[in-house]
Design an enzyme around this catalytic site. Structure first.
Site, mmCIF file in Angstrom:
data_model
loop_
_atom_site.group_PDB
_atom_site.id
_atom_site.type_symbol
_atom_site.label_atom_id
_atom_site.label_comp_id
_atom_site.label_asym_id
_atom_site.label_seq_id
_atom_site.Cartn_x
_atom_site.Cartn_y
_atom_site.Cartn_z
ATOM 1 N N TYR A 144 0.838 -1.205 0.000
ATOM 2 C CA TYR A 144 0.000 0.000 0.000
ATOM 3 C C TYR A 144 0.872 1.253 0.000
ATOM 4 C CZ TYR A 144 -3.513 3.375 1.603
ATOM 5 O OH TYR A 144 -4.351 4.460 1.720
ATOM 6 N N ARG A 216 0.107 10.596 19.164
ATOM 7 C CA ARG A 216 -0.253 10.707 17.749
ATOM 8 C C ARG A 216 -0.825 12.093 17.461
ATOM 9 N NH1 ARG A 216 2.475 6.934 17.747
ATOM 10 N NH2 ARG A 216 2.084 4.808 17.004
#
Length: 327
Positions: A144, A216
């Site tokens: 990907y 994050r």
């Protein structure tokens, strides 16, 4: 002739974020619809973009002047690990067919959506637009990742050979209404929202995998939508742009889980399973280029964005993508 903007992957998280912004921002404003402008949000049922004939037919049907290309074959970590070739081939096909159809149709601009997985596995932080091709991506989803990287290569080739205005955006971790909440595939925020919702509904403990310590950067889909619209209107360079909150707005997974517990109204047993892996502690990306070019941007406060996301999920649980066969 008025502009026609085609959004591939239009029924997904980011596509629906763009639709929301276009439908709610004042017409003629920086992020709003312009007079006479037509926005078309297409879903996979209108054509399989892995097939060149389907991509060509879609462009012939709508004759877009501009494209925001979000369509992709995506999946969770374990699906990626088991199917790297499928993800590589399918996404290369989708991206190649969309860009070629846009070129053939003399589309004025295409903005493709990449992912921070394009960055090398071993790289100095913070991540920025100059570091995409400095080494191989993480081996878990290299198929990907390479397919997405190649979009940047294709954009440069179309620009060099034909002068086409093709470019790309690199969002960090996106969340918001219309996310994928399938517990087998979902990213961290939609997965935790779904798990917490079920824990409240079934009166069972809410257990978060890992220590909760990793950090994050999360960007609300409706903020990201505005940044895509800004790129569509005002950004013409071929080089990609990282679309993200700042490095100083990193949030720990524990803070995410705490906010979800509050938004869901869960008052049961809540714990962290530290036997589960944490993954990378942090992988910050710089939004300096974005802020320099856009001239400042007011991101939605994380807790407010999360509250809106939880409210949407609870209110649309029967039709949300939860892996129960709902569309």
């Amino acid at each position: 002739m008025p502009d026609v903007i085609l959004v591939t992957g239009g029924s997904g998280l980011v596509g629906q974020g763009i639709k929301y912004v276009i439908d709610t921002e004042p017409e003629g404003s920086r992020f709003g619809r312009r007079a006479g402008e037509q926005w078309i949000f297409v879903r996979s049922s209108e054509g399989d973009l892995r097939k060149p004939e389907d991509a060509k037919r879609l462009f012939e049907k709508y004759n877009p002047t501009h494209v925001i290309h979000l369509a992709a074959i995506v999946g969770g970590l374990f699906i990626n690990m088991a199917s790297n070739l499928t993800f590589l081939q399918s996404n290369i096909a989708i991206n190649s067919n969309v860009l070629q159809a846009a070129h053939d149709a003399h589309t004025q601009k295409v903005i493709s959506c990449l992912s921070t997985c394009v960055f090398p596995d071993k790289v100095s932080y913070p991540l920025d637009e100059t570091k995409i091709h400095l080494g191989p991506p993480h081996p878990s989803n290299f198929g990907y990742s390479h397919a997405k990287r190649l979009v940047d290569v294709q954009n440069h080739a179309y620009r060099q050979d034909y002068g086409d205005k093709f470019t790309s955006a690199i969002p960090t971790n996106v969340f918001g209404p219309h996310d994928n909440y399938d517990l087998e595939e979902a990213h961290v925020i939609p997965a935790l929202i779904h798990k917490c919702y079920l824990a409240k509904k079934n009166k069972t403990p809410f257990v978060v995998g890992g220590s909760g310590k990793p950090l994050r950067q999360f960007i609300y889909s409706r903020d990201l939508a505005k940044l895509f619209i800004w790129m569509l209107r005002e950004y013409d360079d071929v080089e990609p742009v990282v679309l993200s909150v700042g490095e100083d707005e990193e949030v720990s997974i524990k803070a995410v889980a705490d906010a979800i517990v509050k938004a869901v109204g869960f008052d049961g047993e809540y714990s962290f399973d530290t036997s589960r892996p944490d993954g990378q502690f942090r992988k910050p990306a710089s939004n300096a280029k974005l802020l320099r070019l856009i001239g400042g941007f007011a991101f939605t406060p994380f807790e407010k964005a999360l509250e809106e996301s939880v409210a949407w999920f609870v209110g649309n649980y029967e039709t949300a993508r939860t892996g129960r066969g709902a569309v």
